[in-house]
Design a protein around this motif. Structure first.
Motif, PDB file in Angstrom:
ATOM      1  N   ALA A  35       0.955   8.110  -6.473  1.00  0.00           N
ATOM      2  CA  ALA A  35      -0.430   8.475  -6.187  1.00  0.00           C
ATOM      3  C   ALA A  35      -1.407   7.536  -6.891  1.00  0.00           C
ATOM      4  O   ALA A  35      -2.406   7.107  -6.301  1.00  0.00           O
ATOM      5  N   TYR A  36      -1.108   7.211  -8.138  1.00  0.00           N
ATOM      6  CA  TYR A  36      -2.023   6.344  -8.893  1.00  0.00           C
ATOM      7  C   TYR A  36      -1.902   4.891  -8.442  1.00  0.00           C
ATOM      8  O   TYR A  36      -2.907   4.211  -8.219  1.00  0.00           O
ATOM      9  N   LYS A  37      -0.688   4.406  -8.297  1.00  0.00           N
ATOM     10  CA  LYS A  37      -0.483   2.995  -7.967  1.00  0.00           C
ATOM     11  C   LYS A  37      -1.059   2.640  -6.606  1.00  0.00           C
ATOM     12  O   LYS A  37      -1.675   1.575  -6.446  1.00  0.00           O
ATOM     13  N   TYR A  38      -0.881   3.504  -5.630  1.00  0.00           N
ATOM     14  CA  TYR A  38      -1.267   3.154  -4.267  1.00  0.00           C
ATOM     15  C   TYR A  38      -2.552   3.797  -3.778  1.00  0.00           C
ATOM     16  O   TYR A  38      -3.182   3.301  -2.850  1.00  0.00           O
ATOM     17  N   TYR A  39      -2.962   4.905  -4.392  1.00  0.00           N
ATOM     18  CA  TYR A  39      -4.163   5.604  -3.922  1.00  0.00           C
ATOM     19  C   TYR A  39      -5.147   5.947  -5.034  1.00  0.00           C
ATOM     20  O   TYR A  39      -6.081   6.716  -4.809  1.00  0.00           O
ATOM     21  N   LEU A  40      -4.935   5.400  -6.216  1.00  0.00           N
ATOM     22  CA  LEU A  40      -5.881   5.557  -7.329  1.00  0.00           C
ATOM     23  C   LEU A  40      -6.187   7.019  -7.621  1.00  0.00           C
ATOM     24  O   LEU A  40      -7.270   7.380  -8.067  1.00  0.00           O
ATOM     25  N   GLN A  41      -5.212   7.863  -7.359  1.00  0.00           N
ATOM     26  CA  GLN A  41      -5.354   9.300  -7.576  1.00  0.00           C
ATOM     27  C   GLN A  41      -4.619   9.656  -8.873  1.00  0.00           C
ATOM     28  O   GLN A  41      -3.412   9.847  -8.886  1.00  0.00           O
TER      29      GLN A  41
ATOM     30  N   GLY B 209      -8.423  10.174  -2.380  1.00  0.00           N
ATOM     31  CA  GLY B 209      -8.350   9.021  -3.260  1.00  0.00           C
ATOM     32  C   GLY B 209      -8.829   7.800  -2.492  1.00  0.00           C
ATOM     33  O   GLY B 209      -9.603   7.909  -1.546  1.00  0.00           O
ATOM     34  N   MET B 210      -8.339   6.627  -2.897  1.00  0.00           N
ATOM     35  CA  MET B 210      -8.714   5.378  -2.229  1.00  0.00           C
ATOM     36  C   MET B 210      -7.512   4.442  -2.240  1.00  0.00           C
ATOM     37  O   MET B 210      -6.884   4.247  -3.284  1.00  0.00           O
ATOM     38  N   PRO B 211      -7.160   3.846  -1.099  1.00  0.00           N
ATOM     39  CA  PRO B 211      -6.074   2.868  -1.119  1.00  0.00           C
ATOM     40  C   PRO B 211      -6.371   1.765  -2.130  1.00  0.00           C
ATOM     41  O   PRO B 211      -7.496   1.272  -2.197  1.00  0.00           O
ATOM     42  N   VAL B 212      -5.393   1.404  -2.900  1.00  0.00           N
ATOM     43  CA  VAL B 212      -5.606   0.443  -3.983  1.00  0.00           C
ATOM     44  C   VAL B 212      -6.154  -0.876  -3.470  1.00  0.00           C
ATOM     45  O   VAL B 212      -6.858  -1.593  -4.199  1.00  0.00           O
ATOM     46  N   GLN B 213      -5.875  -1.230  -2.219  1.00  0.00           N
ATOM     47  CA  GLN B 213      -6.366  -2.476  -1.653  1.00  0.00           C
ATOM     48  C   GLN B 213      -7.848  -2.418  -1.321  1.00  0.00           C
ATOM     49  O   GLN B 213      -8.466  -3.451  -1.047  1.00  0.00           O
TER      50      GLN B 213
ATOM     51  N   ILE C  29       0.805  -1.218   0.000  1.00  0.00           N
ATOM     52  CA  ILE C  29       0.000   0.000   0.000  1.00  0.00           C
ATOM     53  C   ILE C  29       0.833   1.261   0.000  1.00  0.00           C
ATOM     54  O   ILE C  29       0.342   2.355  -0.285  1.00  0.00           O
ATOM     55  N   GLY C  30       2.115   1.152   0.311  1.00  0.00           N
ATOM     56  CA  GLY C  30       2.924   2.357   0.398  1.00  0.00           C
ATOM     57  C   GLY C  30       2.497   3.220   1.567  1.00  0.00           C
ATOM     58  O   GLY C  30       2.637   4.428   1.559  1.00  0.00           O
ATOM     59  N   ASN C  31       1.991   2.577   2.616  1.00  0.00           N
ATOM     60  CA  ASN C  31       1.422   3.308   3.743  1.00  0.00           C
ATOM     61  C   ASN C  31       2.500   3.797   4.704  1.00  0.00           C
ATOM     62  O   ASN C  31       3.434   3.088   5.008  1.00  0.00           O
ATOM     63  N   ASN C  32       2.363   5.022   5.168  1.00  0.00           N
ATOM     64  CA  ASN C  32       3.288   5.530   6.171  1.00  0.00           C
ATOM     65  C   ASN C  32       2.561   6.050   7.401  1.00  0.00           C
ATOM     66  O   ASN C  32       3.092   6.798   8.194  1.00  0.00           O
ATOM     67  N   HIS C  33       1.299   5.663   7.555  1.00  0.00           N
ATOM     68  CA  HIS C  33       0.535   6.098   8.726  1.00  0.00           C
ATOM     69  C   HIS C  33       0.808   5.158   9.891  1.00  0.00           C
ATOM     70  O   HIS C  33       0.883   3.945   9.721  1.00  0.00           O
ATOM     71  N   THR C  34       0.947   5.721  11.055  1.00  0.00           N
ATOM     72  CA  THR C  34       1.269   4.916  12.224  1.00  0.00           C
ATOM     73  C   THR C  34       0.034   4.578  13.041  1.00  0.00           C
ATOM     74  O   THR C  34       0.102   3.787  13.973  1.00  0.00           O
ATOM     75  N   THR C  35      -1.081   5.168  12.731  1.00  0.00           N
ATOM     76  CA  THR C  35      -2.318   4.870  13.448  1.00  0.00           C
ATOM     77  C   THR C  35      -3.345   4.310  12.489  1.00  0.00           C
ATOM     78  O   THR C  35      -3.277   4.528  11.278  1.00  0.00           O
ATOM     79  N   LYS C  36      -4.293   3.602  13.036  1.00  0.00           N
ATOM     80  CA  LYS C  36      -5.338   3.021  12.197  1.00  0.00           C
ATOM     81  C   LYS C  36      -6.186   4.127  11.577  1.00  0.00           C
ATOM     82  O   LYS C  36      -6.603   5.068  12.251  1.00  0.00           O
ATOM     83  N   GLN C  37      -6.468   3.973  10.297  1.00  0.00           N
ATOM     84  CA  GLN C  37      -7.333   4.923   9.609  1.00  0.00           C
ATOM     85  C   GLN C  37      -8.331   4.154   8.753  1.00  0.00           C
ATOM     86  O   GLN C  37      -7.943   3.341   7.916  1.00  0.00           O
ATOM     87  N   ALA C  38      -9.599   4.412   8.999  1.00  0.00           N
ATOM     88  CA  ALA C  38     -10.625   3.890   8.108  1.00  0.00           C
ATOM     89  C   ALA C  38     -10.706   4.813   6.902  1.00  0.00           C
ATOM     90  O   ALA C  38     -10.117   5.898   6.882  1.00  0.00           O
ATOM     91  N   TRP C  39     -11.482   4.380   5.905  1.00  0.00           N
ATOM     92  CA  TRP C  39     -11.525   5.154   4.667  1.00  0.00           C
ATOM     93  C   TRP C  39     -12.962   5.289   4.180  1.00  0.00           C
ATOM     94  O   TRP C  39     -13.643   4.292   3.934  1.00  0.00           O
TER      95      TRP C  39
END
Length: 414
Positions: free
Chosen positions: A289-295, A218-222, A173-183
């Motif tokens: 942005a496109y690969k991981y967040y569909l932006q 955007g939206m996480p690709v997963q 996901i290429g995520n760098n957030h350290t806390t849980k985040q819903a979407w």
């Protein structure tokens, strides 16, 4: 004419000459002073003001001090947060209707109900600083937020019921957030209505110069395996379900195009209210942005949905920094709209030396970009800076020696 009369005459003659000189020299000097103080260049000089690891919004003197210091050092743009962690940072009737709270609770307590966005505008505008509210969290919201718990059907999920970003492997996901985040699901019509109403509310009720969206729009690709999105996909694909591989090119494109359609709706809504209001976007690189967040922000630029791009290039290595500035999507965007570069001045965990900041600003200027914006206020010269605040302010004074105007936005037909 006797001696007394001559003295009297000479006295008034001298006085008249002095008054004449004062009368006609002061306006000339004033004009010269005005010319000297007028901006001699065009450059975006911005900074983001957030509530994350920053006290600027929560101490009584914070906003006043920030605006005064930024104005003194010839900044001309602020991007103050107005949407973060499921709360608004202005007095919002839309938020009151949806989640029962019109502004972030601690903020409301500290400011006695005063509207801090209105305060930013009141203080910044007379000093020539543009105010572009920043919808920092986009579609993200904490899973325990009022928004997420009240409207569970608004959330999108991954396969096997994955509900938050940090449940997805980092390498995927290429995520760098350290806390849980819903979407929040950017394809869901009620989510779209809510987010658009927030944006329209700000543009309608405040004297802002535009609004800014960023990499969280955007939206996480997963994600996209929620019931609503699956059903929508099936309706448009003869009953077929979405591919199990979230990186399937067609599945990625389909979701990205839906987000682009929503971006177009926001653009139309804002411009219908204020044609001169800027739609500012601060994304990561196009590939990421496109690969991981569909932006697919390059497509947004092609479609004329973005007025200003502030590309996040948070790199310590100079070669890596320069490489991001040369990407084809960046070059294309520069041919269409003003493009500035987002430079990190440090975070709570990672400080940045002022020498690196100065060097990166020069790299950006050498390549004739439209300006820079710094992430974020607290690390410009605050308590998390590696050097003394006075030293860092002196360097920024040397970087911005005179005032600058922002690029002018001409209205487009909508």
């Amino acid at each position: 004419m006797n001696r007394f009369a001559r003295r009297y005459f000479c006295y008034w003659l001298c006085l008249g000459l002095i008054l004449f000189a004062i009368t006609f020299s002061l306006p000339s000097q004033s004009v010269n002073d005005q010319k000297a103080s007028r901006p001699t260049t065009t450059e975006i000089r911005g900074v983001w003001l957030t509530n994350v690891a920053s006290g600027v919004l929560f101490v009584p003197w914070g906003i006043n001090r920030a605006i005064n210091q930024l104005a003194a050092l010839n900044f001309n743009t602020i991007y103050p947060v107005v949407w973060n962690r499921g709360h608004t940072f202005y007095n919002s009737k839309v938020a009151q209707k949806i989640i029962g709270v019109n502004t972030q609770p601690v903020l409301k307590l500290m400011h006695g109900g005063d509207d801090i966005l209105a305060k930013f505008i009141k203080l910044a505008k007379p000093k020539g600083i543009s105010v572009i509210p920043w919808f920092e969290y986009g579609f993200m919201t904490p899973p325990n937020s009022e928004l997420a718990t009240r409207y569970t059907d608004w959330l999108t999920i991954g396969q096997a019921g994955i509900k938050s970003v940090n449940e997805v492997p980092l390498e995927e996901i290429g995520n760098n957030h350290t806390t849980k985040q819903a979407w929040l699901n950017p394809l869901h019509p009620q989510v779209q209505e809510f987010i658009q109403e927030l944006i329209v509310e700000v543009v309608t009720n405040y004297d802002v110069d535009g609004i800014q969206l960023d990499d969280h729009f955007g939206m996480p690709v997963q994600f996209g395996y929620d019931a609503f999105t699956v059903e929508l996909y099936q309706q448009e694909h003869e009953g077929k379900s979405p591919p199990n591989n979230p990186f399937n090119p067609e599945w990625m494109r389909w979701r990205a195009d839906k987000i682009t359609d929503f971006m177009a709706a926001i653009y139309q809504a804002v411009k219908a209210i204020k044609p001169y209001a800027k739609i500012s976007l601060s994304p990561n690189s196009q590939a990421f942005a496109y690969k991981y967040y569909l932006q697919n922000w390059e497509d947004w630029v092609k479609k004329g949905l973005v007025d200003e791009l502030i590309l996040q290039v948070y790199r310590d290595d100079k070669n890596s920094f320069i490489r991001e500035l040369k990407q084809p999507a960046v070059e294309f965007a520069r041919s269409q709209i003003p493009v500035a570069i987002g430079i990190t001045t440090g975070t709570l965990k990672n400080s940045v030396d002022i020498a690196q900041i100065r060097e990166q600003v020069q790299v950006v200027r050498d390549r004739k970009f439209s300006g820079i914006s710094f992430f974020y206020w607290e690390s410009l010269w605050g308590y998390i800076s590696p050097e003394a605040p006075q030293h860092r302010r002196r360097v920024f004074q040397e970087i911005f020696t005179a005032k600058a105007t922002r690029p002018i936005l001409l209205p487009k037909r909508i």
